[in-house]
Design an enzyme around this catalytic site. Sequence first.
Site, PDB file in Angstrom:
ATOM      1  N   ARG A  50      31.173  25.606  35.579  1.00  0.00           N
ATOM      2  CA  ARG A  50      32.458  24.907  35.540  1.00  0.00           C
ATOM      3  C   ARG A  50      33.611  25.824  35.140  1.00  0.00           C
ATOM      4  O   ARG A  50      34.639  25.878  35.821  1.00  0.00           O
ATOM      5  CB  ARG A  50      32.407  23.747  34.527  1.00  0.00           C
ATOM      6  CG  ARG A  50      31.769  22.499  35.028  1.00  0.00           C
ATOM      7  CD  ARG A  50      31.104  21.769  33.888  1.00  0.00           C
ATOM      8  NE  ARG A  50      29.892  22.499  33.555  1.00  0.00           N
ATOM      9  CZ  ARG A  50      28.709  22.249  34.115  1.00  0.00           C
ATOM     10  NH1 ARG A  50      28.573  21.239  34.912  1.00  0.00           N
ATOM     11  NH2 ARG A  50      27.657  22.993  33.850  1.00  0.00           N
ATOM     12  N   THR A  51      33.466  26.502  34.010  1.00  0.00           N
ATOM     13  CA  THR A  51      34.620  27.209  33.444  1.00  0.00           C
ATOM     14  C   THR A  51      35.085  28.335  34.374  1.00  0.00           C
ATOM     15  O   THR A  51      36.268  28.452  34.680  1.00  0.00           O
ATOM     16  CB  THR A  51      34.270  27.753  32.040  1.00  0.00           C
ATOM     17  OG1 THR A  51      33.756  26.676  31.264  1.00  0.00           O
ATOM     18  CG2 THR A  51      35.487  28.317  31.345  1.00  0.00           C
ATOM     19  N   LYS A  78      26.684  50.958  31.594  1.00  0.00           N
ATOM     20  CA  LYS A  78      26.481  52.410  31.420  1.00  0.00           C
ATOM     21  C   LYS A  78      26.999  52.862  30.064  1.00  0.00           C
ATOM     22  O   LYS A  78      27.186  54.047  29.836  1.00  0.00           O
ATOM     23  CB  LYS A  78      27.222  53.173  32.523  1.00  0.00           C
ATOM     24  CG  LYS A  78      26.753  52.873  33.925  1.00  0.00           C
ATOM     25  CD  LYS A  78      27.560  53.742  34.896  1.00  0.00           C
ATOM     26  CE  LYS A  78      27.296  53.383  36.335  1.00  0.00           C
ATOM     27  NZ  LYS A  78      28.250  54.058  37.235  1.00  0.00           N
ATOM     28  N   ARG A 100      34.631  35.408  28.674  1.00  0.00           N
ATOM     29  CA  ARG A 100      33.537  34.673  28.013  1.00  0.00           C
ATOM     30  C   ARG A 100      32.528  35.694  27.522  1.00  0.00           C
ATOM     31  O   ARG A 100      32.138  36.598  28.272  1.00  0.00           O
ATOM     32  CB  ARG A 100      32.870  33.696  28.984  1.00  0.00           C
ATOM     33  CG  ARG A 100      31.605  33.089  28.398  1.00  0.00           C
ATOM     34  CD  ARG A 100      31.035  31.959  29.214  1.00  0.00           C
ATOM     35  NE  ARG A 100      31.810  30.746  29.044  1.00  0.00           N
ATOM     36  CZ  ARG A 100      31.399  29.549  29.426  1.00  0.00           C
ATOM     37  NH1 ARG A 100      30.229  29.397  30.001  1.00  0.00           N
ATOM     38  NH2 ARG A 100      32.146  28.489  29.236  1.00  0.00           N
ATOM     39  N   HIS A 130      36.323  27.424  22.272  1.00  0.00           N
ATOM     40  CA  HIS A 130      36.382  27.205  23.723  1.00  0.00           C
ATOM     41  C   HIS A 130      37.660  26.392  23.969  1.00  0.00           C
ATOM     42  O   HIS A 130      37.621  25.195  24.255  1.00  0.00           O
ATOM     43  CB  HIS A 130      35.137  26.432  24.169  1.00  0.00           C
ATOM     44  CG  HIS A 130      34.873  26.449  25.636  1.00  0.00           C
ATOM     45  ND1 HIS A 130      35.808  26.841  26.575  1.00  0.00           N
ATOM     46  CD2 HIS A 130      33.770  26.090  26.351  1.00  0.00           C
ATOM     47  CE1 HIS A 130      35.279  26.736  27.778  1.00  0.00           C
ATOM     48  NE2 HIS A 130      34.047  26.286  27.672  1.00  0.00           N
TER      49      HIS A 130
HETATM   50  C1  NCD Z   1      29.876  24.740  27.366  1.00  0.00           C
HETATM   51  C2  NCD Z   1      29.931  26.174  26.922  1.00  0.00           C
HETATM   52  O1  NCD Z   1      29.655  27.093  27.700  1.00  0.00           O
HETATM   53  O2  NCD Z   1      30.284  26.349  25.786  1.00  0.00           O
HETATM   54  N1  NCD Z   1      29.990  24.520  28.717  1.00  0.00           N
HETATM   55  C3  NCD Z   1      31.191  24.612  29.350  1.00  0.00           C
HETATM   56  O3  NCD Z   1      31.938  25.538  29.194  1.00  0.00           O
HETATM   57  N2  NCD Z   1      31.513  23.594  30.167  1.00  0.00           N
HETATM   58  C4  NCD Z   1      28.778  23.987  26.701  1.00  0.00           C
HETATM   59  C5  NCD Z   1      27.353  24.421  26.905  1.00  0.00           C
HETATM   60  O4  NCD Z   1      27.068  25.492  27.426  1.00  0.00           O
HETATM   61  O5  NCD Z   1      26.484  23.649  26.501  1.00  0.00           O
END
Ligand code: NCD
Length: 302
Positions: A50-51, A78, A100, A130
């Site tokens: 999703r993100t 590397k 991320r 997040h």
């Molecule tokens: C979450 C995350 O990655 O923190 N998912 C997301 O970004 N939609 C929650 C999860 O991984 O459970």
Amino acid sequence: MHHLISLDKLDRAAIEAILTRAQTILECGPKPDALTGRTVLNLFFEPSTRTRTSFELAARRLGATVVNFDTTRSSTCKGESLVDTLHTLEAMQVDALVVRHPDNGTPALLAGHAAADTHIINAGDGNGDHPTQGLLDALTIRQTHADLGDLKVVICGDIAHSRVARSDIHALTTLGVGEIELCGPEALLPSADQWPALARGADFDAAVAEADVIIMLRIQAERMASETLPDAAAYHRAWGLDARRLALAAPDCMVLHPGPINRGVEIAPDVADGPQSHILKQVRNGVAARMACLLELIQPNC
Ligand code: NCD
């Protein structure tokens, strides 16, 4: 706002401004050339459906060029440091890096080393923050409840390892939500010094009583060292949201989950797909919330 690392530094007016911008985008559509000539780079060191996709769509729908940096094939393998990677990408005139990373603090570290015209956006760091998930969850709740003050929100599941819980709690308390209750197995509840004002416990039936919003969380086994948990069936009996439990909540109680969902573990399929589920609406809102954040950072007057 120059970087978006955590919601902690955003006050109520700043959060509301982003939500209003996202809602306007949902109602009127995005300006397709607002970010023409700008470049957004997705730098994801953890899996994401999703993100990552919604940041990509958000940037593209605003006219930006998007690069999805393949961390598994990059020179970070590397031995190149993340800060050297940042400076290399900046030399190619990237405007925003969406990061991320499994380690808490990585987006903040990069923000500390970024050039003056580079924007860093945290797309999830360890069990830290997040921020865009917190914003899209608040947006989703606000679409149903204009006044958040009277709401009871229950967050259930693996709160200890959840960056979503952290950002949701900040967004919702800042927006004035009346009552937030945390629920889950003892081992997955936050430590007593975290959010001391919030009620917490293991009894999910008691927690859901009269709830207006229930946010379910996945067990994040990838962040666990030694916690012993019941098997999936026992977990579902104690902390899974099924139709019987949902009936204990307020009528029309909203069900949210950031995804990915594990059907039959933290949520029953008929609840995930049922009329009170807002899970796919969250996903739709995520694109608008991310567009709002990109504009706020890169082109605030647009
Ligand atoms: C979450 C995350 O990655 O923190 N998912 C997301 O970004 N939609 C929650 C999860 O991984 O459970």
